[in-house]
Design a protein around this motif. Structure first.
Motif, PDB file in Angstrom:
ATOM      1  N   ALA A  51       0.826  -1.209   0.000  1.00 63.02           N
ATOM      2  CA  ALA A  51       0.000   0.000   0.000  1.00 63.02           C
ATOM      3  C   ALA A  51       0.858   1.256   0.000  1.00 63.02           C
ATOM      4  CB  ALA A  51      -0.939  -0.004   1.200  1.00 63.02           C
ATOM      5  N   LEU A  52       2.005   1.220   0.660  1.00 59.88           N
ATOM      6  CA  LEU A  52       2.910   2.368   0.605  1.00 59.88           C
ATOM      7  C   LEU A  52       3.466   2.566  -0.800  1.00 59.88           C
ATOM      8  CD1 LEU A  52       5.022   2.100   3.882  1.00 59.88           C
ATOM      9  CD2 LEU A  52       3.398   3.896   3.277  1.00 59.88           C
ATOM     10  N   THR A  53       3.668   1.474  -1.496  1.00 62.46           N
ATOM     11  CA  THR A  53       4.206   1.557  -2.843  1.00 62.46           C
ATOM     12  C   THR A  53       3.156   2.094  -3.814  1.00 62.46           C
ATOM     13  OG1 THR A  53       5.640  -0.306  -2.371  1.00 62.46           O
ATOM     14  CG2 THR A  53       5.346   0.263  -4.673  1.00 62.46           C
ATOM     15  N   TYR A  54       1.973   1.497  -3.789  1.00 65.05           N
ATOM     16  CA  TYR A  54       0.910   1.969  -4.686  1.00 65.05           C
ATOM     17  C   TYR A  54      -0.460   1.650  -4.105  1.00 65.05           C
ATOM     18  CZ  TYR A  54      -1.868   3.063  -8.720  1.00 65.05           C
ATOM     19  OH  TYR A  54      -2.797   3.627  -9.544  1.00 65.05           O
ATOM     20  N   ASN A  55      -1.342   2.622  -4.157  1.00 64.21           N
ATOM     21  CA  ASN A  55      -2.739   2.457  -3.784  1.00 64.21           C
ATOM     22  C   ASN A  55      -3.522   3.555  -4.488  1.00 64.21           C
ATOM     23  OD1 ASN A  55      -3.175   4.822  -1.935  1.00 64.21           O
ATOM     24  ND2 ASN A  55      -1.544   3.826  -0.790  1.00 64.21           N
ATOM     25  N   TRP A  59      -1.731   9.108  -1.300  1.00 63.61           N
ATOM     26  CA  TRP A  59      -0.689   8.812  -0.314  1.00 63.61           C
ATOM     27  C   TRP A  59       0.019   7.512  -0.653  1.00 63.61           C
ATOM     28  CZ3 TRP A  59       0.308  12.806   2.669  1.00 63.61           C
ATOM     29  CH2 TRP A  59      -0.702  13.736   2.850  1.00 63.61           C
ATOM     30  N   ASN A  60       0.888   7.530  -1.667  1.00 64.47           N
ATOM     31  CA  ASN A  60       1.691   6.367  -1.997  1.00 64.47           C
ATOM     32  C   ASN A  60       2.991   6.829  -2.647  1.00 64.47           C
ATOM     33  OD1 ASN A  60       1.435   6.180  -5.053  1.00 64.47           O
ATOM     34  ND2 ASN A  60      -0.717   6.194  -4.451  1.00 64.47           N
ATOM     35  N   THR A  62       4.610   5.833  -5.345  1.00 66.04           N
ATOM     36  CA  THR A  62       4.640   5.974  -6.793  1.00 66.04           C
ATOM     37  C   THR A  62       4.184   7.368  -7.224  1.00 66.04           C
ATOM     38  OG1 THR A  62       4.188   3.618  -6.996  1.00 66.04           O
ATOM     39  CG2 THR A  62       3.849   4.946  -8.953  1.00 66.04           C
ATOM     40  N   TRP A 133      -7.424  -2.008  -4.525  1.00 67.50           N
ATOM     41  CA  TRP A 133      -7.290  -2.507  -3.150  1.00 67.50           C
ATOM     42  C   TRP A 133      -7.364  -4.028  -3.108  1.00 67.50           C
ATOM     43  CZ3 TRP A 133      -4.891   0.046   0.251  1.00 67.50           C
ATOM     44  CH2 TRP A 133      -5.011   1.422   0.385  1.00 67.50           C
ATOM     45  N   VAL A 136      -3.958  -5.224  -4.148  1.00 61.88           N
ATOM     46  CA  VAL A 136      -3.000  -5.050  -3.044  1.00 61.88           C
ATOM     47  C   VAL A 136      -3.223  -6.128  -1.994  1.00 61.88           C
ATOM     48  CG1 VAL A 136      -2.351  -3.514  -1.137  1.00 61.88           C
ATOM     49  CG2 VAL A 136      -2.653  -2.582  -3.433  1.00 61.88           C
TER      50      VAL A 136
END
Length: 167
Positions: A51-55, A59-60, A62, A133, A136
């Motif tokens: 989720a930190l990488t992409y969502n 707030w991510n 990427t 989501w 993920v």
């Protein structure tokens, strides 16, 4: 009666230098049980990493990296390298534990579960944010199960992986 280390209360003999080599006396009972909280935390860390990488939110990493590459190049590179290290740890452990076939099998099971939920009308795939989501979540299940599988296999079979044996 077993002697206990006076300083820490651990099994072992008390010597001037501390605990002797017999400290591991009672550690096998704790490692034989499947640690459900540990499995949950491994999955949760995998979910947070993905989720930190992409969502679908702003707030991510990427999106942040694409927007701030010119103004914060050094921070972007540092954070990207930290994420790469985390992915290497997770992917290496997962590949060693369940292999590529196991990863594909878990993804297939998750996909079949989503298909069943869709067929029964419990899941709609019309919103792209929900689909992201779900992706993920599915990938985090693969990484979380892969990181926990050695513990589950040891509990089911009673055999330790070669990586689990102390040197």
């Amino acid at each position: 009666m077993r002697q206990r280390n006076r300083k820490f209360g651990l099994p072992g003999r008390w010597t001037a230098g501390g605990v002797c080599a017999t400290v591991r006396a009672d550690t096998t009972a704790a490692t034989d049980e499947v640690d459900h909280m540990g499995m949950f935390l491994r999955w949760l860390c995998a979910f947070v990493l993905l989720a930190l990488t992409y969502n679908p939110t702003p707030w991510n990493f990427t999106r942040w990296a694409a927007e701030h590459w010119n103004s914060h190049t050094s921070v972007t590179v540092l954070l990207g390298l930290l994420l790469a290290v985390a992915y290497i740890i997770y992917l290496r452990a997962t590949l060693r534990s369940i292999g590529a076939f196991g990863m594909l099998l878990i993804l297939a099971i998750v996909a079949a579960l989503l298909w069943v939920l869709y067929d029964f009308g419990l899941l709609t795939l019309r919103k792209s944010n929900e689909n992201i989501w779900l992706g993920v979540f599915a990938l985090s299940l693969v990484l979380g199960i892969g990181l926990s599988w050695s513990h589950v296999r040891r509990r089911l079979s009673g055999q330790a992986d070669m990586d689990d044996v102390d040197e």
